[in-house]
Scaffold this active site. Sequence first.
Site, PDB file in Angstrom:
ATOM      1  N   ASN A   1       8.367  10.606  11.206  1.00 20.46           N
ATOM      2  CA  ASN A   1       9.213   9.546  11.974  1.00 20.46           C
ATOM      3  C   ASN A   1      10.424   9.617  12.376  1.00 20.46           C
ATOM      4  O   ASN A   1      11.288   9.120  11.115  1.00 20.46           O
ATOM      5  CB  ASN A   1       8.542   8.219  11.153  1.00 20.46           C
TER       6      ASN A   1
ATOM      7  N   LYS B   1      12.258   7.865  14.084  1.00 19.10           N
ATOM      8  CA  LYS B   1      12.872   6.416  14.219  1.00 19.10           C
ATOM      9  C   LYS B   1      13.970   6.667  15.323  1.00 19.10           C
ATOM     10  O   LYS B   1      13.481   7.310  16.409  1.00 19.10           O
ATOM     11  CB  LYS B   1      13.671   5.871  12.914  1.00 19.10           C
TER      12      LYS B   1
ATOM     13  N   HIS C   1       5.003  -0.508  11.664  1.00 13.72           N
ATOM     14  CA  HIS C   1       6.281  -0.112  10.528  1.00 13.72           C
ATOM     15  C   HIS C   1       6.791  -1.431  10.203  1.00 13.72           C
ATOM     16  O   HIS C   1       7.074  -2.111  10.800  1.00 13.72           O
ATOM     17  CB  HIS C   1       6.989   0.580  11.283  1.00 13.72           C
TER      18      HIS C   1
ATOM     19  N   GLU D   1       9.811  -1.658   9.652  1.00 13.61           N
ATOM     20  CA  GLU D   1      11.066  -2.175  10.405  1.00 13.61           C
ATOM     21  C   GLU D   1      10.574  -2.861  11.837  1.00 13.61           C
ATOM     22  O   GLU D   1      11.312  -3.666  12.323  1.00 13.61           O
ATOM     23  CB  GLU D   1      11.962  -0.827  10.952  1.00 13.61           C
TER      24      GLU D   1
ATOM     25  N   GLY E   1      13.553   4.434   3.095  1.00 13.50           N
ATOM     26  CA  GLY E   1      14.946   4.729   3.333  1.00 13.50           C
ATOM     27  C   GLY E   1      15.966   4.397   2.142  1.00 13.50           C
ATOM     28  O   GLY E   1      17.052   4.283   2.429  1.00 13.50           O
TER      29      GLY E   1
ATOM     30  N   SER F   1      10.666   7.219   1.198  1.00 14.24           N
ATOM     31  CA  SER F   1      11.726   8.125   0.420  1.00 14.24           C
ATOM     32  C   SER F   1      10.982   9.237  -0.030  1.00 14.24           C
ATOM     33  O   SER F   1      11.318  10.001  -1.203  1.00 14.24           O
ATOM     34  CB  SER F   1      12.474   7.512  -0.793  1.00 14.24           C
TER      35      SER F   1
HETATM   36  P1  PGA Z   1      11.730   7.323   4.573  1.00 10.74           P
HETATM   37  O1  PGA Z   1      11.049   6.467   5.858  1.00 10.74           O
HETATM   38  O2  PGA Z   1      11.041   8.485   4.441  1.00 10.74           O
HETATM   39  O3  PGA Z   1      13.274   7.512   5.142  1.00 10.74           O
HETATM   40  O4  PGA Z   1      11.780   6.393   3.563  1.00 10.74           O
HETATM   41  C1  PGA Z   1       9.790   6.265   5.621  1.00 10.74           C
HETATM   42  C2  PGA Z   1       9.265   5.432   6.966  1.00 10.74           C
HETATM   43  O5  PGA Z   1      10.143   4.524   7.469  1.00 10.74           O
HETATM   44  O6  PGA Z   1       8.126   5.496   7.229  1.00 10.74           O
END
Ligand code: PGA
Length: 255
Positions: free
Chosen positions: A9, A11, A100, A102, A176, A216
């Site tokens: 992903n 983003k 998601h 976000e 994140g 993460s």
């Molecule tokens: P991250 O994001 O690996 O940066 O924690 C995962 C995600 O948002 O799908």
Amino acid sequence: MSKYLVIANWKMNPSTFQEAEVLFRNILKAVRGLKDIEVVFCPPFVWLPRLAVDFFSVRPKSQLKLGAQDCHWEKAGAFTGEVSAPMLKDLGCQYVILGHSERRQYFGETDQIINEKIKIALKTRLKPILCIGEKETEREELSVVLENQLISCLLGVSQGQLERLVIAYEPVWAIGTGNACGVNDAMQAAILIRKILARLYGRFLSQRIKILYGGSVNSQNSKDYVSRVAMDGLLVGGASLNAGEFIKIIKSLVE
Ligand code: PGA
């Protein structure tokens, strides 16, 4: 069916197509030919057409696939700025990330909206990757949160569509933050999700749904989620923007 599924992903990254291309090429070189794994790239919408034409049109059967990070709930219409599931399908996308955290947090997406998106994605024969997970303040009520999200987001999804459905367990507090979910907690969530799906669709059919872990993920913890938690793969955000790290993550699952 590949054994493991890994989703990148990206983003809202990277800022130029040149960077996107270099990143993609480096990963492609390293993972080509690996067995038992499917890797899905979910770049921003604007990079999709060029990646699709330059890389995916020539090898549609490879273990690398293209996906999007979202889609609209209607198939067409007056929705300024939006992208529909049929448009993604037409481009050659096979997957779409939906729900998601976000999208929920910054764009006000509710379970009801996500449910509409899941249904149009399935109708369009895309594979939706439904993201669910609890916030930091909801950790004590994990089973209620997961159950509510699954029931609401999967309303009206039929047994015949289950094979194309992927669930990503992503605790919001782990996304994140560098604070990945521990093996025991991830195991507890995976068991709960399997139980809820079995209740909704029966034990046998629900086994067809892949469950991924996200939040993460890095090359140090990636293997644990498939070997100790029995997840079917990973949803990787930040680490998928670093070719070397992402390649290590992929290889940790299959080598
Ligand atoms: P991250 O994001 O690996 O940066 O924690 C995962 C995600 O948002 O799908």
